[in-house]
Design a protein around this motif. Structure first.
Motif, PDB file in Angstrom:
ATOM      1  N   SER A 294       0.828  -1.199   0.000  1.00  0.00           N
ATOM      2  CA  SER A 294       0.000   0.000   0.000  1.00  0.00           C
ATOM      3  C   SER A 294       0.865   1.252   0.000  1.00  0.00           C
ATOM      4  N   GLY A 295       0.298   2.350  -0.503  1.00  0.00           N
ATOM      5  CA  GLY A 295       1.018   3.607  -0.578  1.00  0.00           C
ATOM      6  C   GLY A 295       0.580   4.596   0.478  1.00  0.00           C
ATOM      7  N   GLU A 296       0.996   5.849   0.302  1.00  0.00           N
ATOM      8  CA  GLU A 296       0.744   6.870   1.317  1.00  0.00           C
ATOM      9  C   GLU A 296      -0.723   7.243   1.430  1.00  0.00           C
ATOM     10  N   ASP A 297      -1.557   6.860   0.436  1.00  0.00           N
ATOM     11  CA  ASP A 297      -2.981   7.168   0.516  1.00  0.00           C
ATOM     12  C   ASP A 297      -3.653   6.473   1.688  1.00  0.00           C
ATOM     13  N   PHE A 298      -3.030   5.434   2.235  1.00  0.00           N
ATOM     14  CA  PHE A 298      -3.620   4.695   3.340  1.00  0.00           C
ATOM     15  C   PHE A 298      -3.298   5.319   4.694  1.00  0.00           C
TER      16      PHE A 298
END
Length: 587
Positions: A294-298
Protein backbone atom coordinates in the motif's frame (compact mmCIF):
# COMPACT_ATOMS: atom_id res chain seq x y z
CA UNK A 1 42.42 4.42 -11.15
CA UNK A 2 42.10 5.84 -7.66
CA UNK A 3 44.58 6.68 -5.00
CA UNK A 4 44.75 4.76 -1.75
CA UNK A 5 42.14 5.07 0.97
CA UNK A 6 42.69 8.21 3.11
CA UNK A 7 44.50 7.62 6.38
CA UNK A 8 41.57 9.01 8.32
CA UNK A 9 40.12 5.55 7.77
CA UNK A 10 43.38 3.58 7.82
CA UNK A 11 42.40 0.90 10.32
CA UNK A 12 39.02 0.26 8.74
CA UNK A 13 40.46 0.33 5.26
CA UNK A 14 42.95 -2.36 6.17
CA UNK A 15 40.03 -4.77 6.52
CA UNK A 16 39.62 -4.51 2.78
CA UNK A 17 43.29 -4.07 1.93
CA UNK A 18 44.50 -7.13 3.79
CA UNK A 19 41.47 -9.42 3.50
CA UNK A 20 41.98 -11.98 6.20
CA UNK A 21 45.48 -10.65 6.90
CA UNK A 22 46.21 -13.89 8.65
CA UNK A 23 42.89 -13.56 10.46
CA UNK A 24 44.08 -10.63 12.55
CA UNK A 25 44.30 -6.94 11.88
CA UNK A 26 41.69 -6.76 9.13
CA UNK A 27 38.84 -8.12 11.22
CA UNK A 28 39.90 -6.09 14.23
CA UNK A 29 40.10 -2.89 12.25
CA UNK A 30 36.65 -3.12 10.74
CA UNK A 31 35.14 -3.80 14.14
CA UNK A 32 37.02 -1.04 15.84
CA UNK A 33 36.45 1.76 13.35
CA UNK A 34 33.60 0.87 11.01
CA UNK A 35 31.34 -0.10 13.89
CA UNK A 36 32.53 2.65 16.20
CA UNK A 37 32.46 5.63 13.90
CA UNK A 38 30.71 8.68 15.23
CA UNK A 39 28.67 8.67 12.02
CA UNK A 40 25.85 6.08 12.37
CA UNK A 41 26.75 2.90 10.52
CA UNK A 42 23.76 2.98 8.23
CA UNK A 43 24.64 6.49 7.18
CA UNK A 44 28.03 5.23 6.00
CA UNK A 45 26.53 2.77 3.52
CA UNK A 46 26.45 4.10 -0.04
CA UNK A 47 23.29 3.25 -1.97
CA UNK A 48 22.97 0.37 -4.35
CA UNK A 49 20.17 2.03 -6.27
CA UNK A 50 17.10 0.87 -8.09
CA UNK A 51 13.78 2.65 -7.99
CA UNK A 52 12.51 4.70 -5.12
CA UNK A 53 9.72 3.14 -3.10
CA UNK A 54 8.81 5.80 -0.53
CA UNK A 55 7.68 4.66 2.90
CA UNK A 56 4.03 5.19 3.58
CA UNK A 57 3.28 8.31 5.56
CA UNK A 58 0.04 9.28 7.31
CA UNK A 59 -2.10 12.11 6.05
CA UNK A 60 -1.35 14.21 9.12
CA UNK A 61 2.37 14.09 8.39
CA UNK A 62 3.40 11.74 11.24
CA UNK A 63 6.21 9.54 9.85
CA UNK A 64 5.70 5.83 10.27
CA UNK A 65 9.39 5.41 11.03
CA UNK A 66 9.99 2.13 9.21
CA UNK A 67 8.93 -0.03 6.34
CA UNK A 68 6.87 -3.14 6.81
CA UNK A 69 9.15 -5.96 7.88
CA UNK A 70 8.87 -9.68 7.66
CA UNK A 71 7.58 -11.45 10.73
CA UNK A 72 9.90 -14.37 10.20
CA UNK A 73 13.02 -14.93 12.19
CA UNK A 74 16.16 -13.27 10.93
CA UNK A 75 14.27 -11.17 8.42
CA UNK A 76 14.82 -13.50 5.48
CA UNK A 77 12.19 -14.82 3.16
CA UNK A 78 11.33 -18.44 2.69
CA UNK A 79 13.71 -18.54 -0.22
CA UNK A 80 16.52 -17.00 1.81
CA UNK A 81 15.99 -13.54 0.36
CA UNK A 82 15.57 -10.31 2.26
CA UNK A 83 12.09 -9.81 3.59
CA UNK A 84 9.98 -7.44 1.51
CA UNK A 85 10.68 -3.88 2.53
CA UNK A 86 12.60 -5.39 5.41
CA UNK A 87 12.86 -3.42 8.63
CA UNK A 88 15.92 -1.24 8.66
CA UNK A 89 17.50 0.98 11.28
CA UNK A 90 17.34 4.43 9.80
CA UNK A 91 15.05 4.15 6.81
CA UNK A 92 17.54 5.30 4.19
CA UNK A 93 17.29 4.49 0.53
CA UNK A 94 20.02 2.04 -0.31
CA UNK A 95 20.18 0.31 3.08
CA UNK A 96 17.12 -1.92 2.73
CA UNK A 97 17.49 -5.49 1.53
CA UNK A 98 17.26 -7.02 -1.96
CA UNK A 99 15.38 -8.28 -3.90
CA UNK A 100 12.09 -6.98 -2.58
CA UNK A 101 13.15 -3.43 -1.83
CA UNK A 102 13.87 -1.20 -4.79
CA UNK A 103 16.64 1.26 -4.08
CA UNK A 104 17.02 4.91 -5.04
CA UNK A 105 18.92 6.28 -8.01
CA UNK A 106 21.76 8.54 -6.73
CA UNK A 107 22.08 12.21 -7.45
CA UNK A 108 23.83 12.81 -10.77
CA UNK A 109 26.56 14.86 -9.09
CA UNK A 110 27.80 11.78 -7.21
CA UNK A 111 28.01 9.47 -10.21
CA UNK A 112 31.28 7.94 -11.29
CA UNK A 113 33.45 4.88 -11.00
CA UNK A 114 36.76 3.82 -9.50
CA UNK A 115 39.06 0.91 -10.20
CA UNK A 116 41.63 0.21 -7.46
CA UNK A 117 43.97 -2.76 -7.89
CA UNK A 118 46.34 -3.61 -5.06
CA UNK A 119 49.02 -6.09 -4.09
CA UNK A 120 49.71 -7.34 -0.59
CA UNK A 121 52.55 -9.35 0.93
CA UNK A 122 52.26 -10.91 4.38
CA UNK A 123 54.83 -12.83 6.41
CA UNK A 124 53.82 -14.97 9.39
CA UNK A 125 55.93 -16.79 11.93
CA UNK A 126 54.30 -19.21 14.37
CA UNK A 127 55.58 -21.61 17.00
CA UNK A 128 52.55 -23.93 16.78
CA UNK A 129 51.07 -24.07 13.29
CA UNK A 130 48.20 -26.44 14.11
CA UNK A 131 47.52 -25.05 17.60
CA UNK A 132 48.03 -28.45 19.25
CA UNK A 133 49.10 -29.35 22.79
CA UNK A 134 51.59 -32.01 21.67
CA UNK A 135 53.77 -32.38 18.58
CA UNK A 136 54.00 -28.62 18.07
CA UNK A 137 55.24 -27.60 14.63
CA UNK A 138 56.82 -24.21 13.93
CA UNK A 139 56.49 -22.69 10.48
CA UNK A 140 57.08 -19.57 8.41
CA UNK A 141 54.30 -18.60 6.00
CA UNK A 142 54.36 -16.24 3.03
CA UNK A 143 51.06 -14.92 1.66
CA UNK A 144 50.65 -13.10 -1.63
CA UNK A 145 47.38 -11.14 -1.76
CA UNK A 146 46.44 -9.39 -5.01
CA UNK A 147 43.23 -7.40 -4.76
CA UNK A 148 40.70 -5.53 -6.83
CA UNK A 149 38.24 -2.95 -5.46
CA UNK A 150 35.76 -1.68 -8.04
CA UNK A 151 33.02 0.85 -7.29
CA UNK A 152 30.55 2.30 -9.77
CA UNK A 153 27.76 4.86 -9.47
CA UNK A 154 26.39 5.82 -12.88
CA UNK A 155 22.95 6.33 -14.35
CA UNK A 156 22.69 2.66 -15.35
CA UNK A 157 24.99 0.76 -12.96
CA UNK A 158 25.70 1.07 -9.26
CA UNK A 159 27.56 -1.09 -6.78
CA UNK A 160 30.83 -2.26 -5.25
CA UNK A 161 33.02 -5.30 -5.94
CA UNK A 162 35.94 -6.39 -3.75
CA UNK A 163 37.86 -9.55 -4.67
CA UNK A 164 41.07 -10.81 -3.09
CA UNK A 165 42.53 -14.26 -3.72
CA UNK A 166 45.32 -15.38 -1.39
CA UNK A 167 48.26 -17.63 -2.21
CA UNK A 168 49.73 -19.22 0.93
CA UNK A 169 53.20 -20.82 0.93
CA UNK A 170 54.65 -22.71 3.92
CA UNK A 171 58.38 -23.08 4.48
CA UNK A 172 58.13 -26.25 6.61
CA UNK A 173 54.68 -27.74 6.02
CA UNK A 174 54.39 -27.70 2.24
CA UNK A 175 51.20 -29.77 2.32
CA UNK A 176 49.42 -26.65 3.60
CA UNK A 177 50.19 -24.57 0.49
CA UNK A 178 47.15 -23.41 -1.44
CA UNK A 179 44.89 -20.61 -2.66
CA UNK A 180 41.87 -19.16 -0.85
CA UNK A 181 39.29 -16.79 -2.30
CA UNK A 182 37.62 -13.81 -0.58
CA UNK A 183 34.91 -11.81 -2.30
CA UNK A 184 32.07 -9.38 -1.64
CA UNK A 185 30.18 -7.78 -4.49
CA UNK A 186 26.81 -6.16 -5.24
CA UNK A 187 25.90 -4.57 -8.59
CA UNK A 188 22.55 -3.20 -9.76
CA UNK A 189 21.83 -2.66 -13.46
CA UNK A 190 19.01 -0.30 -14.45
CA UNK A 191 17.47 -1.69 -17.64
CA UNK A 192 14.44 0.61 -17.73
CA UNK A 193 14.45 3.47 -15.17
CA UNK A 194 11.75 3.12 -12.51
CA UNK A 195 10.65 -0.18 -13.99
CA UNK A 196 13.13 -2.98 -14.79
CA UNK A 197 16.34 -3.91 -12.93
CA UNK A 198 18.88 -6.72 -12.66
CA UNK A 199 20.66 -7.30 -9.33
CA UNK A 200 23.89 -9.33 -9.12
CA UNK A 201 25.54 -10.35 -5.85
CA UNK A 202 28.37 -12.62 -4.75
CA UNK A 203 30.42 -13.56 -1.68
CA UNK A 204 33.23 -15.98 -0.88
CA UNK A 205 35.20 -16.84 2.24
CA UNK A 206 37.01 -19.57 4.17
CA UNK A 207 36.38 -21.05 7.61
CA UNK A 208 37.59 -24.00 9.69
CA UNK A 209 35.15 -26.91 9.44
CA UNK A 210 35.78 -27.94 13.05
CA UNK A 211 35.44 -24.49 14.65
CA UNK A 212 37.23 -23.57 17.85
CA UNK A 213 38.69 -20.19 16.81
CA UNK A 214 37.89 -16.63 17.87
CA UNK A 215 34.88 -15.40 15.83
CA UNK A 216 36.57 -12.36 14.25
CA UNK A 217 40.17 -13.55 14.14
CA UNK A 218 39.95 -16.41 11.64
CA UNK A 219 41.26 -19.95 11.48
CA UNK A 220 45.01 -19.53 11.97
CA UNK A 221 46.01 -23.00 13.22
CA UNK A 222 43.54 -25.01 11.14
CA UNK A 223 44.85 -27.69 8.79
CA UNK A 224 44.13 -26.83 5.18
CA UNK A 225 42.22 -30.05 4.59
CA UNK A 226 39.88 -28.92 7.39
CA UNK A 227 39.17 -25.54 5.76
CA UNK A 228 35.87 -24.98 3.97
CA UNK A 229 35.72 -22.62 0.97
CA UNK A 230 32.23 -21.16 0.55
CA UNK A 231 31.11 -19.33 -2.59
CA UNK A 232 27.65 -17.88 -3.21
CA UNK A 233 26.24 -16.00 -6.19
CA UNK A 234 22.85 -14.59 -7.11
CA UNK A 235 21.28 -12.86 -10.11
CA UNK A 236 17.77 -11.44 -10.02
CA UNK A 237 15.86 -9.55 -12.68
CA UNK A 238 12.80 -7.77 -11.29
CA UNK A 239 10.17 -5.19 -12.22
CA UNK A 240 8.57 -2.44 -10.15
CA UNK A 241 5.48 -0.37 -10.88
CA UNK A 242 3.91 2.31 -8.73
CA UNK A 243 0.19 3.12 -8.91
CA UNK A 244 0.36 6.67 -7.61
CA UNK A 245 -0.14 6.85 -3.86
CA UNK A 246 -2.30 3.72 -3.80
CA UNK A 247 0.13 0.81 -4.17
CA UNK A 248 3.47 -0.42 -5.47
CA UNK A 249 3.85 -3.81 -7.16
CA UNK A 250 7.16 -5.67 -7.45
CA UNK A 251 7.80 -9.07 -9.02
CA UNK A 252 10.91 -10.97 -9.98
CA UNK A 253 13.02 -14.08 -10.21
CA UNK A 254 16.22 -14.93 -8.33
CA UNK A 255 18.74 -17.57 -9.36
CA UNK A 256 21.09 -18.57 -6.52
CA UNK A 257 24.04 -20.93 -6.43
CA UNK A 258 26.04 -21.84 -3.32
CA UNK A 259 28.91 -24.31 -2.89
CA UNK A 260 30.77 -25.35 0.25
CA UNK A 261 33.78 -27.60 -0.20
CA UNK A 262 36.71 -28.75 1.88
CA UNK A 263 40.12 -27.74 0.54
CA UNK A 264 42.73 -30.00 -1.05
CA UNK A 265 40.31 -32.53 -2.48
CA UNK A 266 38.77 -33.67 0.81
CA UNK A 267 35.01 -34.22 0.69
CA UNK A 268 34.13 -35.07 4.30
CA UNK A 269 35.10 -33.79 7.76
CA UNK A 270 35.25 -36.24 10.65
CA UNK A 271 35.42 -36.00 14.43
CA UNK A 272 38.47 -37.37 16.32
CA UNK A 273 36.43 -40.56 16.85
CA UNK A 274 35.85 -40.98 13.10
CA UNK A 275 32.25 -39.75 12.76
CA UNK A 276 31.39 -37.70 9.65
CA UNK A 277 29.69 -34.40 10.49
CA UNK A 278 30.15 -32.47 7.21
CA UNK A 279 30.34 -33.34 3.53
CA UNK A 280 30.70 -31.00 0.57
CA UNK A 281 27.46 -29.13 -0.15
CA UNK A 282 26.06 -27.22 -3.11
CA UNK A 283 22.69 -26.13 -4.41
CA UNK A 284 21.01 -24.12 -7.13
CA UNK A 285 17.79 -22.35 -6.16
CA UNK A 286 15.05 -20.86 -8.33
CA UNK A 287 12.94 -18.28 -6.54
CA UNK A 288 9.84 -16.51 -7.85
CA UNK A 289 8.32 -13.72 -5.82
CA UNK A 290 5.73 -10.97 -5.96
CA UNK A 291 4.65 -8.25 -3.54
CA UNK A 292 1.93 -5.63 -3.40
CA UNK A 293 2.39 -2.79 -0.95
CA UNK A 294 0.00 0.00 0.00
CA UNK A 295 1.02 3.61 -0.58
CA UNK A 296 0.74 6.87 1.32
CA UNK A 297 -2.98 7.17 0.52
CA UNK A 298 -3.62 4.69 3.34
CA UNK A 299 -2.30 7.14 5.94
CA UNK A 300 -1.23 5.56 9.22
CA UNK A 301 -1.98 2.04 7.95
CA UNK A 302 0.51 0.16 5.75
CA UNK A 303 -0.29 -3.22 4.21
CA UNK A 304 1.76 -5.66 2.19
CA UNK A 305 0.91 -8.98 0.56
CA UNK A 306 3.59 -11.33 -0.71
CA UNK A 307 3.95 -14.70 -2.37
CA UNK A 308 7.32 -16.51 -2.57
CA UNK A 309 8.19 -19.91 -4.01
CA UNK A 310 11.74 -21.29 -3.88
CA UNK A 311 12.76 -24.66 -5.35
CA UNK A 312 16.15 -26.21 -4.48
CA UNK A 313 18.24 -28.58 -6.57
CA UNK A 314 21.07 -29.56 -4.27
CA UNK A 315 22.88 -32.13 -2.17
CA UNK A 316 21.98 -33.55 1.22
CA UNK A 317 18.94 -32.05 2.92
CA UNK A 318 18.48 -29.59 0.02
CA UNK A 319 17.89 -32.36 -2.52
CA UNK A 320 14.45 -31.63 -4.02
CA UNK A 321 13.64 -29.22 -1.18
CA UNK A 322 11.33 -26.23 -1.36
CA UNK A 323 10.04 -23.28 0.65
CA UNK A 324 6.77 -21.57 -0.31
CA UNK A 325 4.62 -19.03 1.47
CA UNK A 326 1.91 -16.43 1.11
CA UNK A 327 1.33 -13.77 3.75
CA UNK A 328 -0.11 -10.34 4.51
CA UNK A 329 1.67 -7.94 6.84
CA UNK A 330 0.37 -4.78 8.43
CA UNK A 331 1.64 -1.84 10.42
CA UNK A 332 -0.37 0.86 12.12
CA UNK A 333 1.30 3.98 13.51
CA UNK A 334 -0.26 5.00 16.82
CA UNK A 335 1.99 8.06 16.78
CA UNK A 336 5.42 9.02 15.50
CA UNK A 337 7.12 6.89 18.20
CA UNK A 338 5.00 3.73 18.44
CA UNK A 339 3.76 1.36 15.72
CA UNK A 340 1.86 -1.93 15.99
CA UNK A 341 2.93 -4.79 13.66
CA UNK A 342 1.07 -7.90 12.56
CA UNK A 343 1.26 -10.73 10.03
CA UNK A 344 -0.86 -13.71 8.91
CA UNK A 345 -0.21 -16.28 6.19
CA UNK A 346 0.52 -19.88 5.28
CA UNK A 347 3.69 -21.80 4.41
CA UNK A 348 4.79 -25.10 2.85
CA UNK A 349 8.31 -26.44 3.56
CA UNK A 350 10.11 -29.60 2.53
CA UNK A 351 13.65 -30.81 3.28
CA UNK A 352 15.25 -34.19 2.57
CA UNK A 353 17.53 -36.11 4.91
CA UNK A 354 16.83 -38.25 7.94
CA UNK A 355 14.16 -37.87 9.05
CA UNK A 356 12.57 -35.96 6.13
CA UNK A 357 11.17 -32.65 7.34
CA UNK A 358 7.92 -31.14 6.08
CA UNK A 359 5.72 -28.28 7.29
CA UNK A 360 2.28 -27.20 6.10
CA UNK A 361 1.22 -24.63 8.64
CA UNK A 362 -0.03 -21.13 9.34
CA UNK A 363 2.21 -18.08 9.71
CA UNK A 364 1.41 -15.41 12.27
CA UNK A 365 3.21 -12.77 14.26
CA UNK A 366 2.57 -9.66 16.29
CA UNK A 367 4.82 -6.99 17.67
CA UNK A 368 5.69 -3.34 18.01
CA UNK A 369 8.31 -0.83 17.00
CA UNK A 370 9.61 2.10 19.03
CA UNK A 371 11.24 4.79 16.89
CA UNK A 372 13.23 7.39 18.84
CA UNK A 373 14.98 8.95 15.82
CA UNK A 374 16.16 8.02 12.35
CA UNK A 375 19.14 6.20 13.90
CA UNK A 376 17.51 4.80 17.06
CA UNK A 377 14.80 2.15 17.18
CA UNK A 378 13.70 -1.09 18.83
CA UNK A 379 11.59 -3.65 16.96
CA UNK A 380 10.22 -6.74 18.72
CA UNK A 381 8.05 -9.53 17.31
CA UNK A 382 6.72 -12.88 18.46
CA UNK A 383 5.12 -15.34 16.09
CA UNK A 384 4.93 -18.75 14.41
CA UNK A 385 7.01 -19.69 11.36
CA UNK A 386 9.08 -22.69 10.19
CA UNK A 387 6.79 -24.86 12.31
CA UNK A 388 7.66 -23.34 15.70
CA UNK A 389 7.06 -20.24 17.81
CA UNK A 390 9.90 -17.77 18.18
CA UNK A 391 10.76 -14.15 18.92
CA UNK A 392 12.82 -11.63 17.00
CA UNK A 393 14.36 -8.42 18.30
CA UNK A 394 16.39 -5.79 16.42
CA UNK A 395 17.71 -2.66 18.09
CA UNK A 396 20.02 0.17 17.14
CA UNK A 397 20.37 3.06 19.59
CA UNK A 398 22.45 6.21 19.65
CA UNK A 399 23.23 6.99 23.30
CA UNK A 400 24.55 10.53 23.27
CA UNK A 401 26.96 11.71 20.64
CA UNK A 402 29.69 9.12 21.21
CA UNK A 403 27.97 5.85 22.08
CA UNK A 404 26.21 3.40 19.78
CA UNK A 405 24.37 0.20 20.77
CA UNK A 406 23.31 -2.72 18.55
CA UNK A 407 21.36 -5.84 19.52
CA UNK A 408 19.73 -8.73 17.70
CA UNK A 409 17.93 -11.94 18.62
CA UNK A 410 16.45 -14.37 16.08
CA UNK A 411 15.58 -18.01 15.56
CA UNK A 412 15.06 -19.77 12.25
CA UNK A 413 15.29 -23.02 10.29
CA UNK A 414 18.29 -23.14 7.93
CA UNK A 415 21.37 -24.97 6.67
CA UNK A 416 24.98 -23.88 6.43
CA UNK A 417 24.67 -23.39 2.66
CA UNK A 418 21.44 -21.41 3.04
CA UNK A 419 23.12 -19.09 5.55
CA UNK A 420 25.65 -18.18 2.86
CA UNK A 421 22.78 -17.30 0.51
CA UNK A 422 21.08 -15.30 3.26
CA UNK A 423 24.15 -13.08 3.53
CA UNK A 424 23.64 -11.95 -0.05
CA UNK A 425 20.13 -10.72 0.62
CA UNK A 426 20.20 -9.48 4.23
CA UNK A 427 23.23 -7.21 3.90
CA UNK A 428 24.40 -4.23 1.95
CA UNK A 429 28.07 -3.30 1.47
CA UNK A 430 30.07 -0.31 2.60
CA UNK A 431 32.41 1.52 0.26
CA UNK A 432 35.14 -1.10 0.82
CA UNK A 433 32.88 -4.09 0.18
CA UNK A 434 32.39 -5.08 3.84
CA UNK A 435 28.91 -6.48 4.70
CA UNK A 436 26.57 -4.34 6.81
CA UNK A 437 23.35 -5.64 8.36
CA UNK A 438 20.30 -4.08 6.69
CA UNK A 439 18.21 -4.51 9.84
CA UNK A 440 20.43 -2.50 12.22
CA UNK A 441 23.24 -0.95 10.16
CA UNK A 442 25.85 -2.89 12.17
CA UNK A 443 29.02 -4.27 10.53
CA UNK A 444 28.91 -8.06 10.19
CA UNK A 445 31.33 -10.94 10.33
CA UNK A 446 30.44 -13.24 7.43
CA UNK A 447 29.02 -16.53 8.73
CA UNK A 448 31.22 -18.49 6.30
CA UNK A 449 34.45 -16.85 7.47
CA UNK A 450 33.58 -17.19 11.17
CA UNK A 451 35.38 -20.22 12.60
CA UNK A 452 33.97 -20.17 16.13
CA UNK A 453 31.54 -23.07 15.57
CA UNK A 454 31.88 -25.96 13.15
CA UNK A 455 30.18 -26.48 9.78
CA UNK A 456 27.53 -29.18 9.55
CA UNK A 457 25.49 -30.68 6.70
CA UNK A 458 22.31 -30.83 8.77
CA UNK A 459 19.12 -28.81 8.67
CA UNK A 460 19.23 -26.98 11.99
CA UNK A 461 17.09 -24.79 14.17
CA UNK A 462 19.43 -21.86 14.58
CA UNK A 463 19.23 -19.40 17.47
CA UNK A 464 21.48 -16.34 17.43
CA UNK A 465 21.84 -13.38 19.76
CA UNK A 466 24.33 -10.54 19.87
CA UNK A 467 24.82 -7.19 21.54
CA UNK A 468 27.54 -4.60 21.18
CA UNK A 469 28.20 -1.17 22.58
CA UNK A 470 30.76 1.21 21.17
CA UNK A 471 32.24 4.58 21.98
CA UNK A 472 34.18 7.02 19.83
CA UNK A 473 36.46 9.54 21.55
CA UNK A 474 38.15 10.92 18.47
CA UNK A 475 41.56 9.30 18.70
CA UNK A 476 40.21 6.33 20.68
CA UNK A 477 37.42 3.95 19.77
CA UNK A 478 36.12 1.04 21.87
CA UNK A 479 33.71 -1.80 21.21
CA UNK A 480 32.42 -4.45 23.60
CA UNK A 481 30.60 -7.37 21.97
CA UNK A 482 28.80 -10.44 23.32
CA UNK A 483 27.43 -13.10 20.99
CA UNK A 484 25.62 -16.43 21.33
CA UNK A 485 24.73 -19.11 18.79
CA UNK A 486 22.98 -22.46 19.21
CA UNK A 487 22.34 -25.07 16.50
CA UNK A 488 19.94 -27.96 17.04
CA UNK A 489 19.77 -30.52 14.19
CA UNK A 490 16.33 -31.22 12.73
CA UNK A 491 17.20 -33.39 9.70
CA UNK A 492 20.54 -34.96 8.84
CA UNK A 493 22.22 -35.78 5.55
CA UNK A 494 22.55 -39.54 5.12
CA UNK A 495 26.03 -40.69 6.09
CA UNK A 496 26.68 -37.89 8.59
CA UNK A 497 26.08 -37.66 12.34
CA UNK A 498 24.12 -34.67 13.68
CA UNK A 499 25.51 -32.86 16.69
CA UNK A 500 24.12 -30.04 18.74
CA UNK A 501 26.59 -27.22 18.98
CA UNK A 502 26.61 -23.87 20.71
CA UNK A 503 28.96 -21.08 21.66
CA UNK A 504 29.12 -17.91 23.71
CA UNK A 505 31.84 -15.33 23.11
CA UNK A 506 32.76 -11.89 24.41
CA UNK A 507 35.36 -9.48 23.05
CA UNK A 508 36.77 -6.02 23.67
CA UNK A 509 38.50 -3.99 20.95
CA UNK A 510 40.38 -0.72 21.43
CA UNK A 511 41.76 1.31 18.52
CA UNK A 512 44.00 4.34 19.18
CA UNK A 513 45.31 6.82 16.60
CA UNK A 514 48.96 7.34 17.47
CA UNK A 515 49.47 9.83 14.64
CA UNK A 516 47.39 10.92 11.63
CA UNK A 517 49.09 8.08 9.74
CA UNK A 518 49.41 5.32 12.38
CA UNK A 519 46.86 3.43 14.47
CA UNK A 520 47.18 0.76 17.15
CA UNK A 521 44.47 -1.87 17.54
CA UNK A 522 44.23 -4.20 20.54
CA UNK A 523 41.79 -7.09 20.90
CA UNK A 524 40.87 -9.51 23.71
CA UNK A 525 38.35 -12.35 23.32
CA UNK A 526 37.14 -15.30 25.38
CA UNK A 527 34.54 -17.88 24.41
CA UNK A 528 33.17 -21.28 25.39
CA UNK A 529 31.88 -23.69 22.78
CA UNK A 530 30.67 -27.16 21.92
CA UNK A 531 31.32 -28.46 18.39
CA UNK A 532 31.37 -31.87 16.65
CA UNK A 533 35.14 -31.82 16.08
CA UNK A 534 36.23 -30.55 19.50
CA UNK A 535 33.52 -31.45 21.98
CA UNK A 536 33.30 -28.90 24.78
CA UNK A 537 36.07 -26.36 25.06
CA UNK A 538 37.09 -22.74 25.32
CA UNK A 539 39.36 -20.32 23.46
CA UNK A 540 41.17 -17.18 24.59
CA UNK A 541 42.72 -14.79 22.07
CA UNK A 542 44.66 -11.55 22.52
CA UNK A 543 46.16 -9.39 19.80
CA UNK A 544 48.05 -6.12 19.37
CA UNK A 545 48.58 -4.57 15.94
CA UNK A 546 50.01 -1.43 14.37
CA UNK A 547 48.71 -0.09 11.05
CA UNK A 548 50.51 2.75 9.31
CA UNK A 549 50.72 4.50 5.97
CA UNK A 550 54.33 4.67 4.83
CA UNK A 551 53.47 6.87 1.86
CA UNK A 552 50.32 7.50 -0.20
CA UNK A 553 49.12 4.15 -1.47
CA UNK A 554 51.46 2.03 0.68
CA UNK A 555 50.27 0.67 4.05
CA UNK A 556 52.08 -1.58 6.53
CA UNK A 557 50.92 -3.75 9.43
CA UNK A 558 52.67 -5.45 12.32
CA UNK A 559 50.76 -7.77 14.65
CA UNK A 560 51.30 -10.16 17.55
CA UNK A 561 48.58 -12.67 18.45
CA UNK A 562 48.31 -15.15 21.30
CA UNK A 563 45.76 -17.98 21.27
CA UNK A 564 45.15 -20.44 24.12
CA UNK A 565 42.49 -23.16 23.83
CA UNK A 566 41.33 -26.45 25.29
CA UNK A 567 38.73 -29.06 24.37
CA UNK A 568 37.64 -32.61 25.21
CA UNK A 569 40.03 -34.22 22.74
CA UNK A 570 43.22 -32.25 23.44
CA UNK A 571 43.83 -33.43 26.98
CA UNK A 572 45.04 -30.01 28.10
CA UNK A 573 45.57 -26.46 26.87
CA UNK A 574 47.32 -25.56 23.61
CA UNK A 575 49.12 -22.23 23.13
CA UNK A 576 49.96 -20.60 19.82
CA UNK A 577 52.05 -17.47 19.23
CA UNK A 578 51.87 -15.66 15.89
CA UNK A 579 53.79 -12.67 14.55
CA UNK A 580 52.54 -11.06 11.33
CA UNK A 581 54.09 -8.38 9.14
CA UNK A 582 52.46 -7.11 5.99
CA UNK A 583 52.63 -4.52 3.19
CA UNK A 584 49.90 -3.50 0.75
CA UNK A 585 50.36 -1.21 -2.23
CA UNK A 586 47.35 0.25 -4.02
CA UNK A 587 47.72 1.51 -7.56
Amino acid sequence: MTASVPMATTARAMRSEAGRLGGGIGALAVLSLAALSAVPAAAQVPPLPGTSVPASSPSDGIPLGDDIGSGEAAGVSEGGSAAPWAEAGPVRLGTLGFPYTALATPDASTRGWSFTPSLGLELEATDNLYATRRNRKADFITRLQPGLLFTVDTARLQGVFNYQPELELHAAQGSQNGIDHFLNGQLLLTVVPNAVYVDLRGSAGVQAAGGGYAPTVGETGSRRENDVQTSSFQISPYVVHRFGGTATVQAGYALQHVSQSLQDGADVAVTPTGQRYFSNQDFTAHEFYGTVRSGEDFGRLALEGQAVATEYDGTGVLDNAYRRNVSVESRFAINRFFSVLGEVGYEWLRYSGFPPFQVSDTIWSGGARLTFSDESFITARYGHRDGFDSARVDAALTLGGRTRFYANYAERLTTGAQRAADLLTTTTLDELGNPVDTATGAPLAQPFSNSFLGVQSSLTRLRTASASISQDWGRDTFILTVSYERQRPIATEFGTVPTRQSGTSGSLTWAHDLTPFTSAVSYVQYGTLKTPARGSGDVFTASLALVTQLRPGLAATLQYMLTNRSDDFSGGRATQNVILAGLRQTF
